[in-house]
Design an enzyme around this catalytic site. Structure first.
Site, PDB file in Angstrom:
ATOM      1  N   GLU A 378       0.844  -1.189   0.000  1.00 28.10           N
ATOM      2  CA  GLU A 378       0.000   0.000   0.000  1.00 28.10           C
ATOM      3  C   GLU A 378       0.880   1.241   0.000  1.00 28.10           C
ATOM      4  OE1 GLU A 378      -2.435  -0.782   3.473  1.00 28.10           O
ATOM      5  OE2 GLU A 378      -2.949  -2.725   2.607  1.00 28.10           O
ATOM      6  N   GLU A 409      -4.488  -6.698   2.634  1.00 25.53           N
ATOM      7  CA  GLU A 409      -3.300  -7.387   3.154  1.00 25.53           C
ATOM      8  C   GLU A 409      -3.282  -8.869   2.793  1.00 25.53           C
ATOM      9  OE1 GLU A 409      -4.881  -5.026   4.761  1.00 25.53           O
ATOM     10  OE2 GLU A 409      -3.296  -3.549   5.097  1.00 25.53           O
ATOM     11  N   ASP A 434       0.594  -4.243  12.826  1.00 25.38           N
ATOM     12  CA  ASP A 434      -0.746  -4.498  13.365  1.00 25.38           C
ATOM     13  C   ASP A 434      -1.693  -5.000  12.267  1.00 25.38           C
ATOM     14  OD1 ASP A 434      -0.381  -2.556  16.064  1.00 25.38           O
ATOM     15  OD2 ASP A 434       0.691  -1.925  14.283  1.00 25.38           O
ATOM     16  N   PHE A 435      -1.427  -4.628  11.010  1.00 22.97           N
ATOM     17  CA  PHE A 435      -2.308  -5.042   9.909  1.00 22.97           C
ATOM     18  C   PHE A 435      -1.978  -6.447   9.412  1.00 22.97           C
ATOM     19  CE2 PHE A 435      -1.788  -0.337   8.442  1.00 22.97           C
ATOM     20  CZ  PHE A 435      -2.343   0.109   9.629  1.00 22.97           C
ATOM     21  N   ILE A 436      -0.885  -6.990   9.900  1.00 20.65           N
ATOM     22  CA  ILE A 436      -0.442  -8.279   9.368  1.00 20.65           C
ATOM     23  C   ILE A 436      -1.388  -9.403   9.799  1.00 20.65           C
ATOM     24  CG2 ILE A 436       1.108  -9.281  11.122  1.00 20.65           C
ATOM     25  CD1 ILE A 436       3.238  -9.416   8.831  1.00 20.65           C
ATOM     26  N   HIS A 478      -1.645   0.542  16.154  1.00 21.59           N
ATOM     27  CA  HIS A 478      -0.596   0.914  15.202  1.00 21.59           C
ATOM     28  C   HIS A 478       0.793   0.917  15.863  1.00 21.59           C
ATOM     29  CE1 HIS A 478      -3.771   2.231  12.497  1.00 21.59           C
ATOM     30  NE2 HIS A 478      -2.927   2.737  11.648  1.00 21.59           N
TER      31      HIS A 478
END
Ligand SMILES: Cc1ncc(C[n+]2csc(CCOP(=O)(O)OP(=O)(O)O)c2C)c(N)n1
Ligand SMILES: [Mg+2]
Length: 674
Positions: A378, A409, A434-436, A478
C-alpha cells in the site's frame, strides 16, 4: 431448484464442437475421477485414509471439463476437495492414492494427506484453508504476466469460499491488474451443511464478478461438454490478456461433505433428483446418441479404468510411510554453516544515511541485481512508503516492479506467495505490523507450508517488510510488537534490525533468501542516521551482532531496544559496570552460539524486548541462555519487557509502557549488586 433453466448454454450440438476422440477422452477422465473416489471411499471406511477426505463424486464434470483446456505449464490452485482437480491436471492415480494413504510416492510423500499437497511437476497446489487460494492464484497469474509467459492460473473454489475476505481481496487484485486467472466456482449447493441460497445474497455466485468489473457466467456443471466449452471460451480471452473471469459450475456432491456427515441438511429426494443428472450418465448418453458409441465399448473403457485404478491403489498400499526423520525435512532452507560472522562497517569508506535511506538503497541494489525482484504494498509507489523507504523507486523501475496495491493485506501476502512459487522474488510491505493479522493465513498456512509439502521442490522467497513498536503516538492498533507470532511458526525467518548499516545488509540478505522472511523494522528509527559503506555488502542472516564488548553482564536486546541497551551500557560504565550488548538481529534462526558464548563469559544476562514478556521472544532467549550457560550463571536471567497493555496515545505514556534505558539500568544493577 430448477437449476438448468437459469444457466448459460454453450453447446447445442456436441458433435459440432468435439470429435468422437475428444468426447471419449472426456468420458475417460470422468471415469478416472469416479473410480478413484469410489476406491478412496472404501479405503476411508477401512480407516486406511484418515479424516480430511472430501469425496468428489458427482462433481467430476467440473474438473474434467476445465482441465481439458489447461496446458501442462498452467498453474492450478485448488482447495480441500482437490483430488479430481489434481488428477485432471495430470497427477498420476498412483501418486494420489499414495498421498491419500500417507505413503512415500505420494505427490507430497504422504506428508499432506487428503487435502494438502503440492505436485510441482504438474504445477498443482492445494490447501485446506477455504478461500485463500484465490489470492495465491492471483500471484501465479502475476508471475505469468510479469514474466511474459503464455500461461494462466486456474483457481478452483467452492460456493462457501465466495464469502471469505480472501475471495474478495484476491478477485479485486486480479481484476485491477488484469491477471490471467480463471476463477472456477464449483457451486455444489452447500458449504458443509450451509445451503448456498441462505449464505449468498445474490442469485448466482457468478454475479459477484460484476462487483469487480469482470465477466461471470454460470453453466451446467453436470455436463462436461458445457463446462469444457464455457471454460475454453473464457480461457481464450484470459490468455489473450482480457483479465480474470469467473465461471460458476452448478454441480452437486452425491456423498456427504465427508464420510460420516449426518446429511441432515438435505433430503433423499433432493439427492435423487441430482443423481438423475450424474455427469457420467450425461456424457454416456451424448456418446451413444451423438457419436454412435456402443454401450459395450463404453463398458469396456470403464472396466479398463477400474483395473488401472485398482492397480494404482494396490501399488500405493505397498509403499512405506515417511520416517520421522524424513517427515521433518525441507521445512526451511538451512543457513550456510560457512556464512561469515556479523561484521561491522569498515572505517572510512562510509557515508551517513538514515535507516529509511538505507532501505531504499538495499531495494535499489537488489532490483538492479535481479530483474525478478518486485515490490508490492500500500502506497509503496507514488508515495514511496509512509516513511519514504521506497521513494524514487517507481520512477526508476516503473509500475510493473513497484506496485501500489489496494488495501488488501491478504491479497498482498497471498499474491506474493503465488508469485514466489512461480519465479518471482517479491518484497511485500505491510504498512504496520498491526495489519499483518489480516495476512496471517497466507503467511502461516501457505508461505511457510508449501516448501515442506513439496518435499523441497518449491521455495517461497518472499520478504515481508513491516514496521512495529511505539514512537509516533499511533496508539493501540498501530504500535504493537508482534514479532513472536512469527518466531513460533516453522518455515518462517524473522529479522529485526535497528541501524542503517544492519538494515541494508540484512534486507539484501532477506531478499536473496529462499525462505519467507518477516522483516520487522521499528518506526522510531527510520530517521536515525548511521554509517553505511559505499561498497556493496550483505550481512549474514542468523548471526547476532556484538554491539559493545563488556565483562560483567550481557544485555541481549532486539530492535530499538538494542539502542536503549547501548545507552544503558554507557551510563552503567560510568558507574563501573561493564556491559556487553548483543543484538540478535535474526530472531529465528537465532544465533544461540554467540549469545551463550557471551553469557558464559559474563555469567549474567538481561534480555530486553519491547513486546510483553508472556510467551514472548525474551522468554525464548532466557530459556536458551539457561540451557546453554547454566553452570556459568551467577544470577537468574532477567527479562525487561513491555507492559502487558495496549499502547496509550499520550507521548509520555506510550514510552512509559515499554522498556527505557532506565529500566535496563535498574535491572542490571539488581543483578550485579556492585
Ligand atoms: C477458512 C476456513 N474456514 C472453515 C473451514 C472448515 N471448512 C472446510 S470445508 C468447508 C466448506 C467449504 O465450502 P465450499 O467452499 O462450498 O466447498 P465444498 O466443501 O462445498 O467443496 C468449511 C467451512 C476451513 N477449512 N477453512
Ligand atoms: Mg460448496
Amino acid at each position: 431448484m430448477n437449476v438448468q433453466s437459469e444457466l448459460t448454454s454453450f453447446v447445442t450440438s456436441v458433435r459440432q464442437l468435439y470429435t468422437k476422440e475428444q468426447a471419449l477422452a472426456l468420458y475417460r477422465q470422468l471415469l478416472v475421477l469416479r473410480h478413484f473416489d469410489d476406491r478412496c471411499v472404501s479405503l476411508k471406511l477401512k480407516d486406511l485414509i484418515m479424516d480430511g477426505f472430501h469425496p468428489y463424486v458427482g462433481q467430476e464434470a467440473v474438473a474434467a471439463g476445465v482441465c481439458s483446456n489447461l496446458k501442462p505449464e498452467d498453474v492450478v490452485v485448488s482447495n480441500h476437495r482437490p483430488q479430481g482437480h489434481s488428477l485432471a491436471k495430470g497427477s498420476t492415480v498412483k501418486s494420489l492414492f499414495a498421498e491419500m494413504l500417507g505413503r512415500i510416492g505420494g505427490v507430497s510423500d504422504g506428508l499432506g494427506g487428503p487435502m494438502q499437497w503440492v505436485d510441482k511437476e504438474h504445477n498443482f497446489y492445494c490447501g485446506s484453508i477455504v478461500g485463500s487460494g484465490v489470492t495465491v492464484a492471483a500471484g501465479a497469474g502475476l508471475a505469468a504476466q510479469y514474466l511474459k509467459q503464455n500461461r494462466v492460473a486456474c483457481c478452483f473454489f467452492g460456493d462457501g469460499a465466495s464469502n471469505t475476505g480472501s475471495f474478495h481481496e484476491g478477485l479485486n487484485l486480479a481484476a485491477i491488474w488484469k491477471l490471467p486467472v480463471l476463477y472456477l466456482c464449483e457451486n455444489n449447493q452447500y458449504g458443509e451443511a450451509m445451503p448456498v441460497e441462505k449464505f449468498v445474497p445474490v442469485p448466482r455466485i457468478s454475479k459477484r464478478a460484476e462487483a469487480y468489473g469482470i465477466r461471470g457466467v454460470t453453466v451446467d456443471g453436470m455436463n462436461v461438454f458445457e463446462v469444457a466449452s464455457a471454460t475454453r471460451a473464457a480461457l481464450e480471452r484470459i490468455r489473450a490478456g482480457g483479465g480474470p473471469e469467473i465461471v460458476e459450475a452448478m454441480t452437486y456432491r452425491f456423498l456427504g461433505h465427508y464420510l460420516g456427515d449426518p446429511l441432515n441438511y438435505r433430503t433423499k429426494e433432493e439427492v435423487a433428483e441430482w443423481q438423475k443428472r450424474d455427469p457420467l450418465l450425461i456424457c454416456r448418453t451424448v456418446l451413444i446418441q451423438e457419436f454412435g458409441v456402443s454401450t459395450a465399448e463404453l463398458d469396456s473403457i470403464s472396466q479398463q479404468i477400474a483395473m488401472d485404478s485398482d492397480s494404482g491403489r494396490d501399488w500405493a498400499l505397498e509403499q512405506p510411510k515417511l520416517t520421522l526423520q524424513q517427515a521433518v525435512t525441507h521445512v526451511e532452507v538451512p543457513l550456510d554453516p560457512n556464512r561469515p560472522s556479523y561484521f561491522g562497517p569498515p572505517e572510512g569508506e562510509s557515508r551517513m544515511l538514515t535507516f529509511a535511506e538505507a532501505i531504499t538503497e538495499a531495494i535499489t541494489e537488489e532490483f538492479e541485481r535481479d530483474p525478478n525482484v518486485i515490490l508490492m504494498g500500500e502506497d509503496v509507489g507514488v508515495w514511496g512508503n509512509l516513511f519514504g523507504c521506497s521513494r524514487g523507486l517507481l520512477e526508476k523501475f516503473g509500475p510493473d516492479r513497484v506496485r501500489d496495491t489496494p488495501i488488501s493485506e491478504a491479497a498482498i501476502a497471498g499474491s506474493a506467495v503465488g508469485a514466489a512459487l512461480n519465479g518471482l522474488r517479491p518484497i511485500v510491505e505491510i504498512m504496520y505490523i498491526d495489519f499483518i493479522s489480516i495476512a496471517l493465513d497466507q503467511l502461516i498456512n501457505h508461505a511457510a507450508r508449501y516448501p515442506q509439502l513439496s518435499r523441497g521442490k518449491v521455495r517461497v522467497p518472499i520478504t515481508v517488510r513491516t514496521q512495529g513498536g511505539v514512537g509516533f503516538r499511533n496508539s493501540s492498533q498501530h504500535s504493537q510488537s508482534l514479532e513472536n507470532w512469527f518466531v513460533n511458526v516453522p518455515g518462517l525467518y524473522t529479522v529485526m534490525p535497528s541501524t542503517p548499516y544492519d538494515v541494508k545488509g540484512l534486507l539484501k540478505a532477506a531478499i536473496r533468501c529462499d525462505n519467507p522472511v518477516i522483516f520487522i523494522e521499528h518506526k522510531a528509527v527510520y530517521r536515525l542516521k548511521g554509517p553505511v559503506p559505499k561498497t556493496d555488502y550483505v550481512l549474514p542472516l542468523g548471526r547476532a551482532a556484538i554491539k559493545r564488548s563488556g565483562r560483567d553482564v550481557t544485555l541481549i536486546a532486539t530492535s530499538w531496544m538494542s539502542l536503549h541497551a547501548l545507552a544503558a551500557a554507557e551510563e552503567l560504565a560510568k558507574q563501573g559496570i561493564s556491559c556487553e550488548v548483543i543484538d540478535p538481529l535474526t530472531l529465528y534462526p537465532l544465533d544461540k552460539e554467540s549469545l551463550c558464548k557471551s553469557v558464559n563469559r559474563t555469567g549474567r544476562c538481561v534480555v530486553v524486548n519491547e513486546a510483553p514478556a508472556e510467551g514472548g521472544f525474551a522468554s525464548e532467549v532466557a530459556a536458551v541462555v539457561q540451557e546453554g550457560c547454566w553452570s556459568n550463571l551467577k544470577a537468574p536471567v532477567k527479562r525487561v519487557c513491555g507492559m502487558r497493555t495496549g499502547i496509550p496515545y499520550d507521548k509520555d505514556l506510550e514510552r512509559a509502557v515499554v522498556p527505557s534505558p532506565g529500566w535496563i539500568i535498574e535491572a542490571v544493577k539488581k543483578l550485579v549488586k556492585k
